[in-house]
Design an enzyme around this catalytic site. Structure first.
Site, PDB file in Angstrom:
ATOM      1  N   ARG A 110       0.838  -1.208   0.000  1.00  0.00           N
ATOM      2  CA  ARG A 110       0.000   0.000   0.000  1.00  0.00           C
ATOM      3  C   ARG A 110       0.865   1.248   0.000  1.00  0.00           C
ATOM      4  NH1 ARG A 110      -3.892  -1.036   5.050  1.00  0.00           N
ATOM      5  NH2 ARG A 110      -1.889  -1.702   5.924  1.00  0.00           N
ATOM      6  N   HIS A 169       9.002   0.785   2.307  1.00  0.00           N
ATOM      7  CA  HIS A 169       8.734  -0.570   2.761  1.00  0.00           C
ATOM      8  C   HIS A 169      10.053  -1.330   2.764  1.00  0.00           C
ATOM      9  CE1 HIS A 169       4.407  -0.265   2.915  1.00  0.00           C
ATOM     10  NE2 HIS A 169       4.321   0.116   1.639  1.00  0.00           N
ATOM     11  N   GLY A 170      10.063  -2.440   3.494  1.00  0.00           N
ATOM     12  CA  GLY A 170      11.311  -3.186   3.554  1.00  0.00           C
ATOM     13  C   GLY A 170      11.113  -4.628   3.923  1.00  0.00           C
TER      14      GLY A 170
END
Length: 330
Positions: A110, A169-170
């Site tokens: 998202r 993000h990761g």
């Protein structure tokens, strides 16, 4: 005959004189020995004179640790210049902020609402610390690699440090581009390990991204110890975990929002809990000349005390700094 008699008389006289000398020397030696054998107190030193009184009781030896030192100790001269990184150049260094918001091109990720709050606060704080801030928004994995390579190839000889903040993000050991592809943190830091104009200078990386999908559970605490509760809405900066690791070279510091395998949380409007607390502690600690290790320890303490959607978050700091780092603040 007369001559012979005179010579004999002369030799006899010499023998008598030698005998007298031997006798006188021997008598003197005998007298000295006789005096010592008699124990003449007047001729003996005080330390060996005999006494007829009761023997003094020998007291136990005192431990050397309890004996005061009568000789003043020399204070070691501490050279602050050799124990602190130099922070005198202006600008202090480049600060690159990678701000990934738009993940609409991926199926399972998202958009990262609230990340602009982190970007704005980081920009403000690092500019106050005399860094020259540059922001790059919405980068794919290859773009992240290219822009960090560009900064690693710049001339930092007139600067004292470098900082990079990655908001994305990761997964374990990696950050993601907006295309969902991972970029190992190891590859990004290695670019700066080989930068000759940053040798012996601190290279700082602050990463807001999950390092896995596991939610960290809290543990029971003793009575009287409380956790800070958070009832507001948070999201996760997460993705599936892989097997990358994050080794670092000399003079690096990497502050990551969470330990490996776990999620990091970000508020939809107020920004991530890690980056917001980092900014707060830098603004309060740097003017008081606190070193970066003390500041990040406070960040760890405060973030780990909160409850986020029923879960916990524990930031992690890895560093190979060789001196104390005290960042300036305007």
């Amino acid at each position: 005959m007369v001559k012979t008699g005179a010579a004999s008389n002369k030799s006899q006289g010499n023998k008598n004189e030698q005998k007298k000398l031997k006798t006188s020397d021997g008598s003197k030696r005998k007298k000295v020995v006789r005096r010592n054998s008699q124990g003449d107190k007047e001729n003996l030193p005080e330390c060996v004179q005999k006494t007829n009184g009761p023997k003094r009781k020998r007291e136990p030896l005192e431990p050397t640790s309890n004996i005061s030192d009568h000789y003043p100790k020399k204070k070691r001269a501490v050279s602050t210049k050799s124990e602190l990184y130099s922070m005198s150049n202006r600008p202090l260094g480049y600060c690159l902020i990678v701000n990934n918001f738009n993940f609409e091109g991926t199926l399972q990720l998202r958009n990262r609402t609230g990340t602009d709050k982190d970007k704005d606060d980081l920009t403000r704080v690092f500019e106050k610390m005399a860094f020259k801030v540059e922001v790059r928004d919405d980068l794919q994995a290859s773009d992240i690699q290219n822009v960090l390579k560009e900064f690693a190839e710049r001339d930092h000889s007139q600067m004292d440090a470098f900082a990079c903040c990655i908001l994305s993000h990761g997964e374990k050991g990696s950050v993601l581009g907006i295309d969902g592809k991972p970029v190992p943190i190891r590859e990004l830091t290695n670019l700066f390990a080989n930068c000759h104009t940053l040798v012996n200078k601190p290279k700082l990386f602050f990463i807001q991204a999950c390092q896995g999908n596991e939610a960290q559970q809290g543990v029971w605490m003793a009575d009287g110890q409380e956790n800070t509760t958070e009832e507001r809405t948070f999201e996760e900066d997460s993705h599936t975990a892989t097997s990358h690791s994050v080794p670092i070279e000399a003079d690096f510091l990497i502050g990551i929002a969470t330990v490996e395998y776990h999620k990091a949380f970000r508020h939809k409007t107020d920004g991530s809990i890690f980056i917001q607390e980092l900014c707060n502690q830098l603004e309060s600690g740097c003017p008081r000349k606190e070193d970066i290790h003390s500041i990040l320890t406070k960040v760890n303490s405060i973030v780990s005390s909160k409850i986020l959607q029923g879960h916990k978050q524990m930031p992690e700091v890895r560093y190979t700094l060789t001196k104390a780092l005290v960042l300036p603040m305007k």
